[in-house]
Design an enzyme around this catalytic site. Structure first.
Site, short mmCIF file in Angstrom:
data_model
loop_
_atom_site.label_atom_id
_atom_site.label_comp_id
_atom_site.label_asym_id
_atom_site.label_seq_id
_atom_site.Cartn_x
_atom_site.Cartn_y
_atom_site.Cartn_z
N GLY A 17 0.80 -1.21 0.00
CA GLY A 17 0.00 0.00 0.00
C GLY A 17 0.84 1.26 0.00
O GLY A 17 2.05 1.24 -0.24
N LEU A 18 0.20 2.37 0.30
CA LEU A 18 0.86 3.69 0.27
C LEU A 18 1.52 3.94 1.62
O LEU A 18 1.07 4.74 2.43
CB LEU A 18 -0.16 4.78 -0.07
CG LEU A 18 0.39 6.14 -0.46
CD1 LEU A 18 1.32 6.05 -1.65
CD2 LEU A 18 -0.74 7.09 -0.78
N HIS A 19 2.61 3.20 1.87
CA HIS A 19 3.36 3.37 3.12
C HIS A 19 4.41 4.47 2.93
O HIS A 19 4.39 5.19 1.93
CB HIS A 19 3.97 2.03 3.56
CG HIS A 19 4.91 1.41 2.56
ND1 HIS A 19 6.25 1.69 2.55
CD2 HIS A 19 4.68 0.54 1.55
CE1 HIS A 19 6.82 1.00 1.57
NE2 HIS A 19 5.89 0.30 0.94
N ALA A 20 5.32 4.62 3.87
CA ALA A 20 6.24 5.77 3.90
C ALA A 20 7.09 5.92 2.64
O ALA A 20 7.22 7.02 2.11
CB ALA A 20 7.14 5.69 5.13
N GLU A 91 7.78 -1.48 -6.57
CA GLU A 91 7.74 -2.58 -5.61
C GLU A 91 7.17 -3.85 -6.23
O GLU A 91 7.20 -4.90 -5.61
CB GLU A 91 6.92 -2.19 -4.37
CG GLU A 91 7.58 -1.11 -3.55
CD GLU A 91 6.80 -0.76 -2.30
OE1 GLU A 91 5.66 -1.23 -2.12
OE2 GLU A 91 7.33 0.01 -1.50
#
Length: 106
Positions: A17-20, A91
Protein backbone atom coordinates in the site's frame (compact mmCIF):
# COMPACT_ATOMS: atom_id res chain seq x y z
CA UNK A 1 -11.75 31.75 -17.79
CA UNK A 2 -11.13 29.08 -15.15
CA UNK A 3 -10.87 25.49 -16.24
CA UNK A 4 -11.92 22.68 -13.93
CA UNK A 5 -9.16 20.54 -12.40
CA UNK A 6 -8.08 17.47 -14.34
CA UNK A 7 -8.99 14.23 -12.60
CA UNK A 8 -8.07 10.57 -12.89
CA UNK A 9 -8.59 7.42 -10.83
CA UNK A 10 -5.42 5.61 -9.77
CA UNK A 11 -5.16 2.25 -8.02
CA UNK A 12 -2.61 1.31 -5.36
CA UNK A 13 -0.96 -1.74 -6.94
CA UNK A 14 2.00 -2.36 -4.63
CA UNK A 15 1.35 -5.07 -2.00
CA UNK A 16 2.21 -2.91 1.03
CA UNK A 17 0.00 0.00 0.00
CA UNK A 18 0.86 3.69 0.27
CA UNK A 19 3.36 3.37 3.12
CA UNK A 20 6.24 5.77 3.90
CA UNK A 21 8.57 4.97 0.96
CA UNK A 22 5.97 5.26 -1.81
CA UNK A 23 4.43 8.31 -0.11
CA UNK A 24 7.87 9.93 -0.16
CA UNK A 25 8.25 9.08 -3.86
CA UNK A 26 4.84 10.59 -4.54
CA UNK A 27 5.64 13.80 -2.64
CA UNK A 28 8.97 14.20 -4.45
CA UNK A 29 7.29 13.74 -7.83
CA UNK A 30 4.32 16.01 -7.07
CA UNK A 31 6.65 18.73 -5.78
CA UNK A 32 8.21 19.00 -9.24
CA UNK A 33 4.97 20.51 -10.56
CA UNK A 34 3.51 23.97 -9.98
CA UNK A 35 -0.07 22.71 -10.06
CA UNK A 36 -2.09 22.12 -6.92
CA UNK A 37 -2.40 18.33 -6.71
CA UNK A 38 -4.89 16.51 -4.50
CA UNK A 39 -5.51 12.81 -3.96
CA UNK A 40 -8.06 10.99 -1.89
CA UNK A 41 -10.94 8.63 -1.45
CA UNK A 42 -14.53 9.33 -0.54
CA UNK A 43 -14.77 12.78 1.01
CA UNK A 44 -11.14 12.84 2.18
CA UNK A 45 -8.76 14.54 -0.25
CA UNK A 46 -5.27 15.63 0.76
CA UNK A 47 -2.36 17.60 -0.64
CA UNK A 48 -0.15 15.33 -2.74
CA UNK A 49 2.88 17.36 -1.64
CA UNK A 50 2.47 16.48 2.07
CA UNK A 51 3.77 13.10 3.22
CA UNK A 52 1.87 13.24 6.52
CA UNK A 53 -1.38 13.96 4.71
CA UNK A 54 -0.79 11.07 2.30
CA UNK A 55 -0.17 8.63 5.13
CA UNK A 56 -3.49 9.57 6.78
CA UNK A 57 -5.32 8.12 3.77
CA UNK A 58 -4.47 4.58 4.86
CA UNK A 59 -4.46 3.49 1.22
CA UNK A 60 -3.83 -0.25 1.13
CA UNK A 61 -3.32 -2.53 -1.87
CA UNK A 62 -6.24 -2.24 -4.29
CA UNK A 63 -7.48 1.12 -3.02
CA UNK A 64 -8.85 3.40 -5.73
CA UNK A 65 -7.87 7.03 -5.26
CA UNK A 66 -9.14 10.11 -7.06
CA UNK A 67 -6.25 12.24 -8.30
CA UNK A 68 -6.81 15.86 -9.34
CA UNK A 69 -4.51 18.62 -10.51
CA UNK A 70 -5.21 22.28 -11.16
CA UNK A 71 -2.65 24.51 -12.84
CA UNK A 72 -0.67 25.08 -15.99
CA UNK A 73 1.20 21.75 -15.78
CA UNK A 74 -1.78 19.74 -14.51
CA UNK A 75 -1.82 17.33 -17.48
CA UNK A 76 1.86 16.46 -17.05
CA UNK A 77 1.40 16.06 -13.29
CA UNK A 78 -1.56 13.70 -13.67
CA UNK A 79 0.30 11.63 -16.26
CA UNK A 80 3.51 11.33 -14.22
CA UNK A 81 1.71 10.42 -11.00
CA UNK A 82 -0.53 7.88 -12.74
CA UNK A 83 2.60 6.24 -14.18
CA UNK A 84 4.10 6.05 -10.68
CA UNK A 85 0.98 4.27 -9.41
CA UNK A 86 0.95 1.98 -12.47
CA UNK A 87 4.55 0.97 -11.74
CA UNK A 88 3.58 -0.03 -8.21
CA UNK A 89 6.17 2.43 -6.87
CA UNK A 90 8.87 0.02 -8.14
CA UNK A 91 7.74 -2.58 -5.61
CA UNK A 92 6.05 -4.96 -8.07
CA UNK A 93 9.30 -6.36 -9.52
CA UNK A 94 10.30 -7.77 -6.12
CA UNK A 95 6.98 -9.56 -5.80
CA UNK A 96 7.26 -11.13 -9.26
CA UNK A 97 10.83 -12.31 -8.65
CA UNK A 98 9.82 -14.01 -5.42
CA UNK A 99 6.97 -15.82 -7.18
CA UNK A 100 9.20 -17.38 -9.86
CA UNK A 101 12.07 -18.70 -7.78
CA UNK A 102 13.06 -22.24 -8.74
CA UNK A 103 11.95 -25.01 -6.47
CA UNK A 104 14.79 -26.79 -4.65
CA UNK A 105 15.51 -30.39 -5.65
CA UNK A 106 14.15 -32.94 -3.15
Amino acid sequence: MNTPPLTRIVVVKNPQGLHARPADMLVRLASQFESAIKIGKGNEHVDCKSILSLLTLGASHGTELALSADGKDAQAAIQAIAELFDSGFDELANTVEEDVRPVADP
